[in-house]
Design an enzyme around this catalytic site. Structure first.
Site, mmCIF file in Angstrom:
data_model
loop_
_atom_site.group_PDB
_atom_site.id
_atom_site.type_symbol
_atom_site.label_atom_id
_atom_site.label_comp_id
_atom_site.label_asym_id
_atom_site.label_seq_id
_atom_site.Cartn_x
_atom_site.Cartn_y
_atom_site.Cartn_z
ATOM 1 N N HIS A 164 0.848 -1.200 0.000
ATOM 2 C CA HIS A 164 0.000 0.000 0.000
ATOM 3 C C HIS A 164 0.878 1.243 0.000
ATOM 4 O O HIS A 164 1.832 1.330 0.753
ATOM 5 C CB HIS A 164 -0.905 0.015 1.236
ATOM 6 C CG HIS A 164 -2.038 -0.940 1.132
ATOM 7 N ND1 HIS A 164 -3.351 -0.534 1.065
ATOM 8 C CD2 HIS A 164 -2.071 -2.287 1.049
ATOM 9 C CE1 HIS A 164 -4.130 -1.595 0.951
ATOM 10 N NE2 HIS A 164 -3.375 -2.666 0.949
ATOM 11 N N LYS B 262 0.855 0.104 15.047
ATOM 12 C CA LYS B 262 2.252 -0.009 15.486
ATOM 13 C C LYS B 262 2.572 -1.226 16.354
ATOM 14 O O LYS B 262 3.738 -1.585 16.517
ATOM 15 C CB LYS B 262 2.653 1.247 16.282
ATOM 16 C CG LYS B 262 2.749 2.499 15.445
ATOM 17 C CD LYS B 262 3.975 2.467 14.553
ATOM 18 C CE LYS B 262 3.944 3.526 13.493
ATOM 19 N NZ LYS B 262 4.156 3.033 12.149
ATOM 20 N N TYR C 294 -9.232 5.513 6.964
ATOM 21 C CA TYR C 294 -9.382 5.908 8.365
ATOM 22 C C TYR C 294 -10.439 7.003 8.392
ATOM 23 O O TYR C 294 -10.241 8.067 7.797
ATOM 24 C CB TYR C 294 -8.062 6.461 8.920
ATOM 25 C CG TYR C 294 -7.022 5.408 9.222
ATOM 26 C CD1 TYR C 294 -6.251 4.838 8.209
ATOM 27 C CD2 TYR C 294 -6.802 4.977 10.534
ATOM 28 C CE1 TYR C 294 -5.304 3.869 8.492
ATOM 29 C CE2 TYR C 294 -5.844 4.011 10.827
ATOM 30 C CZ TYR C 294 -5.106 3.459 9.804
ATOM 31 O OH TYR C 294 -4.168 2.496 10.085
#
Ligand code: FAD
Ligand code: DHB
Length: 391
Positions: free
Chosen positions: A72, A296, A201
């Site tokens: 991506h 993360k 998002y």
């Protein structure tokens, strides 16, 4: 039983460490509390930084990742009827990210370790870690309900947030930093082609939503829900209706399909410092947790292990403790960068019922700035792909 490194936990951190130590000729034994099928079935993260892909390649565990991983080049930021695509390569010196499920990484690593004859025991919960302040630590664990002892030179605590390793560090040494966020994520895996090229998002007054994927035929989606939400209150139609509303954009439709898996995850920011004591070294969720908004958690776990494997190599093959002594500080610099980024993404994108009008307007202003300013987008991009220091 005796080994050089006792590894506790067969999550991504423990498995990768087991592989990297094997590749360096360092003997290790891995102890995992649950069975293999359970470890391979847990649905969790899916977004890999380039450094994570690189270390899996270095470990020879990236054949399927290289075939099936989806590269991506950015993300969509969606709010107030707008969709801003934030391109990564143009802002990060050419870097991208890859979507490949954590479960697949775990399956690939377990298969490789089993094929190589690793000493790896499932259904073997560790009950105690002793002697880490000396030079002959001992790990007590159960096998078939009977207690056994593993003697070793070093202990790697890769046993996740609820493991036993962190508790072996004396309380007066360990400093805990923690924020429990007032929301959770309801995550689903659905048999339907993703309705987007890159991840979306989305901020909405009803709450955050994220459209991710696992393959060209499987979508992974998340919804912000209350921390005490119950899956029983979320039938399929309610989940899809909420996703449609929060991801809405004129001219765009969300394709729906059968929901194969669902779970609710609480959100927490957590760091335990230092990440080592004597001969015990914590890695991954055992030492730190980030809310998932910045993608993360898994990447930090892999980064810790990269540092730890190198430090073990120095210790066992070159007789130097320097790498082990510097382990905690080296990891914590990256951990705190990721903690701040994840905290920032979380507060930026979630709807807070307790926020007043001033706070909401500031949040909207920050979103608008992020969608307009090249500098702001560059900040998001360089953190999302994994911040690296000039030195
Ligand atoms: P883990 O994967 O937790 O592995 C630890 C292992 O240790 C487990 O297999 C456990 O069974 C074992 N263990 C525990 N105690 C013992 C013991 N006493 N003896 C032996 N073994 C023990 N991150 C994201 O970036 N995005 C996401 O969407 C996302 N979703 C998540 C959803 C959930 C429900 C959870 C829990 C985490 C999620 N994360 C996500 C975080 C990410 O999955 C973790 O950061 C990652 O799993 C960390 O890997 P780890 O190897 O450190 O720990
Ligand atoms: C995924 C999870 C995340 O937390 C995220 O920020 C991006 C992607 C995922 O599971 O695909």
């Amino acid at each position: 039983m005796r080994t050089r490194v006792a590894i506790i936990g067969a999550g991504p951190a423990g498995l990768l460490l087991s592989q990297l130590l094997h590749d360096r000729g360092i003997d290790a034994v891995l102890l995992e509390a649950r069975d293999r099928a359970y470890c391979e079935g847990r649905q969790r993260a899916g977004m890999l930084e380039q450094a994570t892909v690189d270390v899996l390649r270095e470990a020879g565990a990236a054949n399927r990742l290289d075939r099936e991983g989806l590269v991506h080049h950015g993300i969509h930021l969606r709010f107030a009827g707008r969709d801003r695509h934030i391109d990564f390569p143009s802002r990060t010196g050419g870097r991208s990210v890859t979507v490949y499920g954590q479960t697949e990484i775990v399956k690939d690593l377990i298969a490789k370790r089993v094929a190589e004859g690793a000493r790896m025991y499932f259904d073997a919960p560790v009950t105690a870690i002793e002697g880490i302040d000396g030079d002959a630590p001992r790990v007590r664990f159960l096998r078939d309900g009977v207690e056994e002892v593993l003697e070793c030179d070093l202990v790697a605590g890769c046993d996740g947030f609820h493991g036993v390793s962190r508790g072996a560090i004396p309380a007066d040494v360990l400093k805990i930093h923690e924020r429990v966020h007032p929301f959770a994520w309801l995550g689903i895996l659905a048999d339907v082609a993703p309705s987007t090229d890159d991840l979306i998002y989305a901020y909405n007054e009803r709450g955050f939503a994220l459209h991710s994927m696992r393959s060209r035929a499987v979508s992974r989606l998340y919804l912000q829900v209350d921390p005490d939400a119950d899956l029983a209150d979320w039938p399929d139609e309610r989940i899809w209706a909420e996703l449609r509303e929060r991801l809405a954009l004129p001219g765009w439709t969300l394709d729906e399909g059968p929901i194969r898996e669902r779970s609710i995850t609480p959100m927490r920011s957590f760091v335990a410092e230092p990440m080592s004591f004597g001969r015990l070294f914590l890695a991954g969720d055992a030492a730190h947790i980030v809310p998932p908004t910045g993608a993360k958690g898994l990447n930090l776990a892999m980064a810790d292990v990269r540092v730890l494997a190198r430090a073990c190599e120095e210790f066992f093959l070159a007789g130097s403790r320097a790498g082990l002594d510097g382990y905690s500080d080296a990891c914590l610099r990256r951990v705190w960068r990721a903690e701040q980024f994840s905290y920032w993404m979380t507060t930026l994108l979630h709807a807070r019922g307790d926020a007043d009008a001033f706070e909401r307007r500031c949040q909207e202003a920050q979103l608008a700035y992020l969608a307009d300013s090249d500098a702001a987008m560059a900040t998001l991009a360089e953190n999302y792909v994994g911040y690296t220091w000039a030195d």
